[in-house]
Scaffold this active site. Structure first.
Site, PDB file in Angstrom:
ATOM      1  N   THR A  16       0.085  -2.327 -13.412  1.00  0.00           N
ATOM      2  CA  THR A  16       0.080  -3.241 -14.567  1.00  0.00           C
ATOM      3  C   THR A  16       0.907  -2.710 -15.727  1.00  0.00           C
ATOM      4  O   THR A  16       1.579  -3.477 -16.413  1.00  0.00           O
ATOM      5  CB  THR A  16      -1.377  -3.474 -15.042  1.00  0.00           C
ATOM      6  OG1 THR A  16      -2.122  -4.015 -13.950  1.00  0.00           O
ATOM      7  CG2 THR A  16      -1.436  -4.438 -16.206  1.00  0.00           C
ATOM      8  N   SER A  61      -0.903  -0.983  -6.726  1.00  0.00           N
ATOM      9  CA  SER A  61      -1.733   0.152  -6.315  1.00  0.00           C
ATOM     10  C   SER A  61      -2.640  -0.187  -5.138  1.00  0.00           C
ATOM     11  O   SER A  61      -3.115   0.703  -4.438  1.00  0.00           O
ATOM     12  CB  SER A  61      -2.551   0.697  -7.486  1.00  0.00           C
ATOM     13  OG  SER A  61      -3.662  -0.102  -7.758  1.00  0.00           O
ATOM     14  N   THR A 169     -13.680   7.901 -11.114  1.00  0.00           N
ATOM     15  CA  THR A 169     -13.936   6.644 -10.412  1.00  0.00           C
ATOM     16  C   THR A 169     -13.562   5.508 -11.359  1.00  0.00           C
ATOM     17  O   THR A 169     -13.821   5.592 -12.561  1.00  0.00           O
ATOM     18  CB  THR A 169     -15.437   6.528 -10.049  1.00  0.00           C
ATOM     19  OG1 THR A 169     -15.777   7.573  -9.145  1.00  0.00           O
ATOM     20  CG2 THR A 169     -15.754   5.198  -9.398  1.00  0.00           C
TER      21      THR A 169
END
Length: 345
Positions: A16, A61, A169
């Site tokens: 992005t 990704s 995470t």
């Protein structure tokens, strides 16, 4: 004061951060790194060299894979002597996987490799990408008075926090605080000043040589437990041809159902040489299989504790170890030892 020979290699993989809205269609499109200067003129204020390398075509990704990780390791190892640090622009969805993989593949790393990205494209007025990029570059060149880098490890920088890459995470698809390091303190916080948590950063021991690794084995599966999980589902997973390891996402502190068929399937798989690593489904905390009877049965079935490792890091570490062609016993042993600060034993 920045030393004269300071330089950064900025590697754009996609994501992005590197997208611009097409004024005609409104769709987001990948842009060329040459356009970066236009959207981030602040880059020119850095008093050192910033070189760029771009994946062509850029990768979403979601498409990131071990081949892309090898490519990143090759780029960093080929350019290792020429740069003070490296900044990788990457999509957020798999950034934690990439950061974890690089932490194992770049053995002996003693320079900063900082992954960052954004939730809004860099061409958008309210983008978080500009701040993430500029601060990441600053961290990648930060040195102690003796010239040694402050953060000689693979990290993710996002929304004012620098985190150990293999401890992260992605937790948020909507807000700017996209990443969290639940089981390890942040390595730095960026406010008016960047405050480094030196106690938690990899120590500089003897001068290490970079030893890049390229061998990865992807014959891995993730099995997430849930109430009512069916025997035929678990059986078919363990019967997968070529399967070498399973990340078992258990409840709480590493607990699983006591159904005889379940324990038997785990035991049979372990005996066949399949490495099973116990990882908790909880965001924070650690696996303690000795704590409850439901955990003890897993030990007897040959399941290995993943301690407080993230699922992303467990997957990357298993790929790395299996890529070395180690025997299952050796893989089990190494899964219980921290190789790059990924677990607290």
């Amino acid at each position: 004061m920045t030393p004269e020979n300071t330089s950064v290699l900025l590697i754009y993989t996609g994501g992005t951060i590197g997208m611009i809205e097409n004024p005609e269609t409104g769709a987001l499109e990948n842009f060329n790194l040459e356009q970066l200067q236009k959207h981030v003129p602040e880059l020119q204020k850095f008093a050192f060299r910033i070189d760029t390398y771009q994946f062509d075509p850029p990768m979403d990704s979601s498409d990131m894979d071990p081949e892309a990780w090898r490519r990143l390791v090759r780029i960093i190892s080929d350019n290792y002597q020429q740069y003070t640090g490296f900044v990788i622009l990457h999509g957020t969805d798999t950034m934690a996987f990439t950061a974890s993989a690089l932490s194992f593949m770049l053995e002996g790393l003693n320079k900063p490799v900082i992954l960052t990205g954004s939730q809004l494209p860099i061409g958008v007025l309210r983008t978080d990408g500009k701040e993430n990029l500029l601060t990441s570059i600053e961290i990648a060149t930060a040195c102690h008075s003796n010239g040694r880098p402050i953060v000689p490890e693979v990290c993710i920088f996002f929304e004012n926090h620098l985190m150990r890459g293999n401890r992260t995470t992605k937790i948020n698809a909507e807000n700017f605080n996209a990443f969290r390091s639940y089981n390890y303190p942040v390595l730095a916080s960026a406010g008016i000043h960047i405050k480094y948590n030196n106690v938690q950063i990899h120590p500089h021991g003897i001068r290490r040589e970079l030893k890049p690794h390229f061998l990865l084995d992807t014959n891995i599966a993730i099995l997430k437990l849930f109430p009512g999980i069916q025997e035929n589902v678990v059986r078919s997973l363990f019967a997968t041809e070529g399967l070498k390891a399973v990340v078992l996402e258990t409840y709480g502190s590493g607990n699983a159902p006591r159904k005889p068929w379940f324990v038997q399937l785990l035991s049979d798989a372990s005996r066949r040489g399949i490495v099973i690593v116990n990882v908790t489904q909880c965001s924070s905390g650690t696996v303690e299989m000795e704590r409850y009877e439901t955990g003890y049965q897993l030990i007897s079935a040959g399941v290995v504790s993943g301690y407080d490792i993230t699922t992303e890091s467990a997957v990357a570490k298993l790929m790395f170890l299996l890529g070395h062609d180690y025997e299952p016993a050796k893989v089990r042993e190494l899964m219980k030892r921290p190789l790059a600060g990924e677990i607290t034993v």
